[in-house]
Design a protein around this motif. Structure first.
Motif, PDB file in Angstrom:
ATOM      1  N   UNK A  23      -9.734 -13.855   4.015  1.00 30.60           N
ATOM      2  CA  UNK A  23      -9.151 -15.567   3.275  1.00 30.60           C
ATOM      3  C   UNK A  23      -7.872 -15.542   2.435  1.00 30.60           C
ATOM      4  N   UNK A  24      -6.903 -14.766   1.747  1.00 30.17           N
ATOM      5  CA  UNK A  24      -5.555 -15.036   1.257  1.00 30.17           C
ATOM      6  C   UNK A  24      -4.874 -16.337   1.772  1.00 30.17           C
ATOM      7  N   UNK A  25      -3.559 -16.283   1.650  1.00 33.53           N
ATOM      8  CA  UNK A  25      -2.622 -17.213   1.954  1.00 33.53           C
ATOM      9  C   UNK A  25      -2.534 -16.912   3.848  1.00 33.53           C
ATOM     10  N   UNK A  26      -2.370 -15.736   3.872  1.00 36.01           N
ATOM     11  CA  UNK A  26      -2.602 -15.758   5.948  1.00 36.01           C
ATOM     12  C   UNK A  26      -3.830 -16.014   6.310  1.00 36.01           C
ATOM     13  N   UNK A  27      -4.325 -15.399   6.061  1.00 30.63           N
ATOM     14  CA  UNK A  27      -6.162 -16.297   6.537  1.00 30.63           C
ATOM     15  C   UNK A  27      -6.693 -17.394   6.328  1.00 30.63           C
TER      16      UNK A  27
ATOM     17  N   UNK B  70      -3.811  -8.530  12.711  1.00 32.99           N
ATOM     18  CA  UNK B  70      -2.742  -8.630  12.391  1.00 32.99           C
ATOM     19  C   UNK B  70      -2.012  -8.373  10.553  1.00 32.99           C
ATOM     20  N   UNK B  71      -3.406  -7.556  10.239  1.00 34.83           N
ATOM     21  CA  UNK B  71      -3.598  -6.705   8.668  1.00 34.83           C
ATOM     22  C   UNK B  71      -2.304  -5.407   9.120  1.00 34.83           C
ATOM     23  N   UNK B  72      -3.325  -4.275   8.417  1.00 28.07           N
ATOM     24  CA  UNK B  72      -2.128  -3.088   8.557  1.00 28.07           C
ATOM     25  C   UNK B  72      -3.727  -2.407   9.432  1.00 28.07           C
ATOM     26  N   UNK B  73      -2.266  -1.177   9.325  1.00 23.57           N
ATOM     27  CA  UNK B  73      -3.160   0.078  10.190  1.00 23.57           C
ATOM     28  C   UNK B  73      -4.021   0.759   9.595  1.00 23.57           C
TER      29      UNK B  73
ATOM     30  N   UNK C  87       0.471  -1.136   0.047  1.00 22.09           N
ATOM     31  CA  UNK C  87      -0.004  -0.408   0.054  1.00 22.09           C
ATOM     32  C   UNK C  87       0.891   1.379   0.112  1.00 22.09           C
ATOM     33  N   UNK C  88       1.800   1.735  -0.297  1.00 24.89           N
ATOM     34  CA  UNK C  88       2.865   2.543   0.218  1.00 24.89           C
ATOM     35  C   UNK C  88       3.715   2.304  -1.453  1.00 24.89           C
ATOM     36  N   UNK C  89       3.354   1.571  -2.466  1.00 21.77           N
ATOM     37  CA  UNK C  89       3.743   2.136  -3.370  1.00 21.77           C
ATOM     38  C   UNK C  89       2.781   1.856  -4.308  1.00 21.77           C
TER      39      UNK C  89
ATOM     40  N   UNK D 203      -6.869  -8.192   5.655  1.00 19.40           N
ATOM     41  CA  UNK D 203      -6.662  -8.270   4.280  1.00 19.40           C
ATOM     42  C   UNK D 203      -6.003  -6.717   3.760  1.00 19.40           C
ATOM     43  N   UNK D 204      -6.012  -6.650   2.731  1.00 18.21           N
ATOM     44  CA  UNK D 204      -4.409  -5.942   3.001  1.00 18.21           C
ATOM     45  C   UNK D 204      -5.200  -4.656   2.575  1.00 18.21           C
ATOM     46  N   UNK D 205      -4.527  -3.200   3.195  1.00 21.35           N
ATOM     47  CA  UNK D 205      -5.043  -2.020   3.281  1.00 21.35           C
ATOM     48  C   UNK D 205      -5.322  -1.683   2.064  1.00 21.35           C
ATOM     49  N   UNK D 206      -6.332  -0.395   1.265  1.00 17.13           N
ATOM     50  CA  UNK D 206      -6.261   0.027   0.114  1.00 17.13           C
ATOM     51  C   UNK D 206      -7.144   0.789   0.575  1.00 17.13           C
ATOM     52  N   UNK D 207      -7.417   1.687  -0.415  1.00 19.15           N
ATOM     53  CA  UNK D 207      -9.641   2.730   0.568  1.00 19.15           C
ATOM     54  C   UNK D 207     -10.230   2.506   0.646  1.00 19.15           C
ATOM     55  N   UNK D 208     -10.416   0.879   0.394  1.00 21.38           N
ATOM     56  CA  UNK D 208     -11.580   0.560   0.038  1.00 21.38           C
ATOM     57  C   UNK D 208     -11.354  -0.579   1.433  1.00 21.38           C
TER      58      UNK D 208
END
Length: 334
Positions: free
Chosen positions: A155-159, A238-241, A80-82, A211-216
């Protein structure tokens, strides 16, 4: 023949730096202190590639100021920083480091959930302060994990790795919510039930966010969502702030809307909301879910694999925009 220039933005394993020096002219910011945006732009002048962690912002303005840049390789999973779209438009390859941290992160997420449910840090502080003078029936009585309902957001790899621990190790029932459903055979293997986010929050005894951090997904869990949860439930992030509204979570913990929380990532980290710091029923850790030494070394080596492959004409193993390959040539460089 001159070697391409590589900037490493953080202190990493010296053996990985030595490996990269066999292929690149390395500039190493050997420090845990993050480079400011201005410092990053300055350090990147003339560089062909950059090795980043989780906080360095790579956006269109930086790319315009660093036209020689050809590759941005991260040792993290989250990107999300890129700005991948901007990188692609500039012909800059982006890679991340999935898979190698899946099991370690899932271990930690489950440990964090258990620590919150069983009030481990709270009871340890009590003991260390010399307050334990007698046993009682309900002394730091917490919530069970085994046989309870686990709800996973993402529910990706880590989930899925967290789910396996809960279902196969602790006999938990599994609810999940994701952008897309798992394949039927995956659901069957995990005895997983796909439900709406609302139903998951209402029914789960322990909720884990991956989940990944996105605007959504910004504030995916806020005051309204926390109000849906059981007062006996726990929440683990354990996702993202930014995926969780930290202020709303602190309020929910203080008011008993939920029983406890385990949080490894924070909005504006390394700063932490003061009300979370004051919450005895919050287990707080400094973004260390992937922090085992073997895993962190594997993350760094995967970033190095991507860099070396990209500049040697090979196939970077985890390129996120492989359509930009082969990399553009630097004028005047063989």
């Amino acid at each position: 023949m001159s070697s391409p220039c590589l900037l490493i933005t953080r202190r990493i394993f010296p053996e990985v730096v030595a490996r990269l020096r066999r292929h690149f002219d390395v500039r190493w910011h050997d420090s845990d202190a993050a480079l400011s945006a201005a410092e990053l732009r300055h350090q990147l002048q003339g560089c062909d590639a950059v090795f980043v962690a989780t906080t360095e912002r790579i956006d269109a303005s930086l790319l315009q100021a660093c036209p020689q840049l050809k590759a941005v390789c991260s040792m993290a999973v989250g990107v999300n920083n890129i700005d991948i779209e901007a990188c692609t438009a500039h012909g800059v390859m982006v890679s991340n480091a999935p898979d190698v941290l899946t099991e370690t992160t899932a271990d930690f997420g489950f440990a964090l959930m258990m620590a919150a449910a069983r009030r481990v840090p709270e009871s340890e502080r009590f003991l260390r302060a010399g307050q334990w003078t007698q046993w009682s029936m309900d002394l730091f009585a917490g919530a069970d994990i085994h046989g309870r309902t686990l709800g996973i957001l993402g529910m990706g790899r880590i989930g899925q790795a967290v789910a396996r621990r809960g279902v196969h190790g602790f006999g938990m029932s599994l609810l999940y919510h994701n952008r897309s459903r798992l394949a039927p055979e995956q659901e069957a293997a995990l005895k997983a039930q796909y439900v709406s986010k609302t139903e998951l929050l209402q029914r789960a005894d322990h909720v884990v966010i991956v989940v990944p951090y996105t605007p959504q997904t910004h504030h995916l869990v806020g005051a309204a969502e926390l109000a849906l949860m059981k007062p006996t439930a726990t929440l683990t992030n354990i996702a993202r702030g930014g995926v969780v509204d930290d202020a709303a979570l602190a309020k929910a913990l203080a008011e008993g809307q939920i029983a406890a929380a385990g949080i490894d990532v924070f909005e504006g980290e390394p700063k932490v909301h003061p009300d979370l710091l004051a919450a005895p029923n919050a287990v707080l850790t400094p973004h260390i879910a992937s922090a085992s030494l073997p895993t962190r070394l594997a993350m760094c080596n995967l970033a190095a694999d991507n860099l070396i492959a990209a500049f040697s004409g090979g196939q970077p193993p985890t390129a996120l925009n492989p359509q930009v390959l082969p990399l553009k040539k630097t004028p005047g460089r063989p």
